[in-house]
Design an enzyme around this catalytic site. Structure first.
Site, PDB file in Angstrom:
ATOM      1  N   LEU A  43       0.651  -1.329  -0.057  1.00 65.06           N
ATOM      2  CA  LEU A  43      -0.178   0.067  -0.129  1.00 65.06           C
ATOM      3  C   LEU A  43       0.814   1.079   0.013  1.00 65.06           C
ATOM      4  O   LEU A  43       1.795   1.241   0.671  1.00 65.06           O
ATOM      5  CB  LEU A  43      -0.856  -0.032   1.261  1.00 65.06           C
ATOM      6  CG  LEU A  43      -1.647   1.185   1.690  1.00 65.06           C
ATOM      7  CD1 LEU A  43      -2.894   0.772   2.457  1.00 65.06           C
ATOM      8  CD2 LEU A  43      -0.730   1.866   2.612  1.00 65.06           C
ATOM      9  N   ASN A  44       0.598   2.303  -0.744  1.00 69.70           N
ATOM     10  CA  ASN A  44       1.081   3.733  -0.659  1.00 69.70           C
ATOM     11  C   ASN A  44       0.053   4.677  -0.558  1.00 69.70           C
ATOM     12  O   ASN A  44      -1.017   4.463   0.468  1.00 69.70           O
ATOM     13  CB  ASN A  44       2.356   3.923  -1.448  1.00 69.70           C
ATOM     14  CG  ASN A  44       2.166   3.972  -2.847  1.00 69.70           C
ATOM     15  OD1 ASN A  44       1.909   2.681  -3.590  1.00 69.70           O
ATOM     16  ND2 ASN A  44       2.339   5.005  -3.652  1.00 69.70           N
ATOM     17  N   ASP A  45       0.099   5.779  -1.158  1.00 70.44           N
ATOM     18  CA  ASP A  45      -0.722   7.002  -0.731  1.00 70.44           C
ATOM     19  C   ASP A  45      -2.194   6.485  -0.495  1.00 70.44           C
ATOM     20  O   ASP A  45      -2.791   6.216  -1.327  1.00 70.44           O
ATOM     21  CB  ASP A  45      -0.745   7.966  -1.783  1.00 70.44           C
ATOM     22  CG  ASP A  45       0.811   8.265  -2.649  1.00 70.44           C
ATOM     23  OD1 ASP A  45       1.691   7.525  -2.147  1.00 70.44           O
ATOM     24  OD2 ASP A  45       0.699   8.866  -3.447  1.00 70.44           O
ATOM     25  N   GLN A  61      -3.200   3.687  -3.164  1.00 68.49           N
ATOM     26  CA  GLN A  61      -2.439   2.763  -4.012  1.00 68.49           C
ATOM     27  C   GLN A  61      -2.195   1.562  -3.478  1.00 68.49           C
ATOM     28  O   GLN A  61      -1.586   1.339  -2.419  1.00 68.49           O
ATOM     29  CB  GLN A  61      -1.092   3.640  -4.155  1.00 68.49           C
ATOM     30  CG  GLN A  61      -1.208   5.004  -4.688  1.00 68.49           C
ATOM     31  CD  GLN A  61      -1.231   4.942  -6.418  1.00 68.49           C
ATOM     32  OE1 GLN A  61      -0.389   4.717  -7.001  1.00 68.49           O
ATOM     33  NE2 GLN A  61      -2.701   5.148  -6.697  1.00 68.49           N
ATOM     34  N   TYR A 104      -2.334   6.111 -10.784  1.00 70.92           N
ATOM     35  CA  TYR A 104      -1.607   6.749  -9.943  1.00 70.92           C
ATOM     36  C   TYR A 104      -2.402   7.669  -8.885  1.00 70.92           C
ATOM     37  O   TYR A 104      -3.685   7.820  -9.294  1.00 70.92           O
ATOM     38  CB  TYR A 104      -0.370   7.373 -10.531  1.00 70.92           C
ATOM     39  CG  TYR A 104       0.973   6.644 -10.466  1.00 70.92           C
ATOM     40  CD1 TYR A 104       0.881   5.384 -10.460  1.00 70.92           C
ATOM     41  CD2 TYR A 104       2.130   7.473 -10.894  1.00 70.92           C
ATOM     42  CE1 TYR A 104       1.978   4.591 -10.767  1.00 70.92           C
ATOM     43  CE2 TYR A 104       3.295   6.689 -10.843  1.00 70.92           C
ATOM     44  CZ  TYR A 104       3.290   5.274 -10.986  1.00 70.92           C
ATOM     45  OH  TYR A 104       4.412   4.539 -10.901  1.00 70.92           O
ATOM     46  N   SER A 105      -1.928   8.170  -8.056  1.00 64.70           N
ATOM     47  CA  SER A 105      -2.656   9.224  -7.097  1.00 64.70           C
ATOM     48  C   SER A 105      -3.501  10.236  -7.674  1.00 64.70           C
ATOM     49  O   SER A 105      -3.172  10.708  -8.605  1.00 64.70           O
ATOM     50  CB  SER A 105      -1.693   9.807  -6.006  1.00 64.70           C
ATOM     51  OG  SER A 105      -1.091   8.515  -5.129  1.00 64.70           O
ATOM     52  N   GLU A 226       5.643  16.177  -4.979  1.00 65.15           N
ATOM     53  CA  GLU A 226       4.536  15.171  -4.994  1.00 65.15           C
ATOM     54  C   GLU A 226       3.282  15.797  -4.197  1.00 65.15           C
ATOM     55  O   GLU A 226       3.524  16.181  -3.174  1.00 65.15           O
ATOM     56  CB  GLU A 226       4.846  13.748  -4.602  1.00 65.15           C
ATOM     57  CG  GLU A 226       6.095  13.218  -5.739  1.00 65.15           C
ATOM     58  CD  GLU A 226       6.308  11.909  -5.387  1.00 65.15           C
ATOM     59  OE1 GLU A 226       6.614  11.101  -6.266  1.00 65.15           O
ATOM     60  OE2 GLU A 226       6.522  11.212  -4.242  1.00 65.15           O
TER      61      GLU A 226
HETATM   62  C1  FRU Z   1       3.640   9.324  -3.862  1.00 65.43           C
HETATM   63  C2  FRU Z   1       3.672   8.822  -5.391  1.00 65.43           C
HETATM   64  C3  FRU Z   1       2.753   9.759  -6.155  1.00 65.43           C
HETATM   65  C4  FRU Z   1       2.506   8.872  -7.211  1.00 65.43           C
HETATM   66  C5  FRU Z   1       2.233   7.578  -6.397  1.00 65.43           C
HETATM   67  C6  FRU Z   1       2.318   6.240  -7.235  1.00 65.43           C
HETATM   68  O1  FRU Z   1       4.155   8.216  -2.819  1.00 65.43           O
HETATM   69  O2  FRU Z   1       5.076   8.417  -5.898  1.00 65.43           O
HETATM   70  O3  FRU Z   1       3.381  10.937  -6.541  1.00 65.43           O
HETATM   71  O4  FRU Z   1       1.011   9.389  -7.841  1.00 65.43           O
HETATM   72  O5  FRU Z   1       3.004   7.528  -5.110  1.00 65.43           O
HETATM   73  O6  FRU Z   1       2.407   5.091  -6.669  1.00 65.43           O
END
Ligand code: FRU
Length: 476
Positions: A43-45, A61, A104-105, A226
């Site tokens: 998991l990210n954003d 994400q 992406y985000s 970002e």
């Molecule tokens: C930030 C980022 C965003 C991008 C996303 C991709 O963590 O790099 O800029 O949209 O993660 O997973």
């Protein structure tokens, strides 16, 4: 991680074939008890945060088959109370030529009963490219939904050529809002001169966008920004962003990438604006890409990614089949000094099972489960003390410096420090493998993962000089 395309039906097939991965991740001992974490994998954003008809939608994400298959999706959870969460199938897939290497985000904008999701479609060409000034598309895409579950087709709104000519191939993470009867969109950006900024676009119909200006401080501050967010509390306006490439230093910019806010003085009419100083949003090891949104009650709520990309720490949860999590939800407010602060969302009081209270002078030494909340409420500014939160995680205050040391359980994380002239309150949220420490009602926060033993856990405080009280709440 190589990001590859995957449509919904292929996701379903892959998921069926790997159900045991899901079971494994759910059973891991570092699994958090009250945070959003990936059902399995990566998991990210946080993305697309919104509340619709009482239901909070939290997208993120998500790469469930990490590290075997790099396809990224928008994962999806809902909640009505931030205590109970429901897990759903991913919401967005990499299924068009505009987002074939990942949706992406992006974020949500609501109007007349419709949710508009704006996000970046990532496309990465195969070949000999540097992927900074060539080799990728960063498409701005719109999908709509009436309920947060069923989505319209994807509509391409902007592509590389629609961004200013001096931009690199890193323009992403749109957020949309309305000011002065017009729509505005911000995007994080890196120029070909390696200067980070927030690009501002405007529109009359949410579909056709034109570039207006860029927000940038007087002198360069990192090569890429970002995940921008704009928010307005009362008459105060703020911009959040995550600058990359700011030189590291001991106190202010201790992490590889930064994350913070500027106050913004701008009427969204002409070209003149003023950015205030940059303030870090977090002082710990694991906080990045936060997203804010306004809920139906008008509260500005933040959920951040409890990690930082490229930080190089080991993550023991990977052996358990999952990695990373979101922070607890936090409400933003402006304090008397005009600073933007974060406080744990009120709903989290519902986690409290048992309460114990005492005075600071008596100190504190008690067994605990890893999931608890602890408050120290000082009658007057604190003198020296040391607070042990686990076997190898301690918070010490001395000579006006608050020092968090997780060297023994941080998997590469060591010490972070913050200058605090007057310390009068600490509020700490501990989960199985995370700590979130709110200083002076959230004027500063330390967020970090910790991977200590969870056997025989004790909290102890030695503070003979401290006047005031402590409150401890067990969550289990
Ligand atoms: C930030 C980022 C965003 C991008 C996303 C991709 O963590 O790099 O800029 O949209 O993660 O997973």
């Amino acid at each position: 991680m190589v990001k590859s395309p995957m449509k919904k039906d292929v996701y379903r097939k892959n998921f069926e074939e790997r159900k045991d991965w899901y079971q494994k991740a759910q059973k891991d001992s570092f699994r958090l008890k009250y945070h959003i974490q990936p059902p399995m994998g990566w998991l990210n954003d946080s993305n697309g945060l919104c509340q619709k008809d009482g239901v909070y939608h939290i997208y993120f994400q998500y790469c469930p088959f990490y590290p075997e298959l790099g396809s990224i999706f928008w994962g999806h959870m809902t909640t009505k109370d931030f205590l109970h969460y429901e897990e759903h199938e991913p919401a967005l897939y990499s299924d068009t030529k505009w987002d074939c290497n990942g949706p992406y985000s992006g974020s949500a904008y609501q109007e007349n009963g419709m949710i508009y999701f704006f996000y970046t479609g990532n496309v990465r060409y195969e070949g000999d490219y540097n992927y900074v000034t060539d080799g990728r598309e960063q498409n701005t895409i719109l999908v709509t939904s009436e309920d947060g579950f069923a989505f319209s087709g994807k509509q391409l709104l902007m592509k590389n050529e629609d961004y200013p000519a001096d931009m690199s191939r890193h323009v992403r993470d749109p957020q949309v809002f309305r000011e002065n009867g017009r729509y505005f969109m911000i995007q994080g950006a890196r120029s070909i001169q390696d200067e980070g900024s927030i690009l501002l676009f405007e529109s009359e119909d949410l579909i056709h966008w034109s570039y207006k200006l860029r927000f940038q401080p007087g002198k360069p501050f990192g090569y890429m920004w970002e995940c921008p967010n704009y928010l307005k509390i009362g008459e105060r306006k703020f911009l959040f962003t995550c600058p990359q490439g700011v030189p590291r230093d001991d106190y202010e910019f201790a992490n590889v990438y930064q994350c913070g806010w500027f106050s913004l003085d701008y009427d969204f009419k002409g070209e003149d604006y003023r950015l205030g100083e940059f303030h870090s949003l977090d002082r710990g090891f694991d906080f990045y890409a936060p997203q804010v949104f306004q809920d139906e009650a008008g509260r500005w709520i933040l959920l951040g990614w409890m990690a930082i990309p490229d930080s190089g720490y080991e993550e023991p949860t990977l052996a358990g089949g999952w990695i990373h999590a979101l922070t607890i939800p936090r409400e933003l407010y402006v304090n008397e000094a005009g600073l933007l602060c974060q406080r744990p969302l009120k709903e989290l009081e519902g986690l409290r099972k048992t309460a114990v209270k005492g005075t600071l002078r008596e100190g504190l030494n008690r067994e605990t489960s890893p999931c608890f909340e602890l408050k120290l409420l000082m009658d007057k500014a604190a003198g020296e003390f040391e607070l042990k939160l686990r076997e190898s995680a301690a918070l010490a205050y001395r000579d006006g410096v608050l020092r968090l040391d997780v060297t023994g359980c941080g998997s590469g994380r060591t010490v972070r420090r913050l200058k605090v002239e007057e310390l009068w309150k600490l509020q700490i949220f501990s989960d199985t493998s995370s700590l979130e420490i709110f200083v002076n009602d959230g004027a500063d926060v330390f967020t970090t993962r910790v991977y200590d033993s969870m056997e025989d856990l004790r909290i102890s405080l030695e503070a003979a000089e401290l006047l005031g009280d402590w409150e401890y709440y067990s969550f289990e």
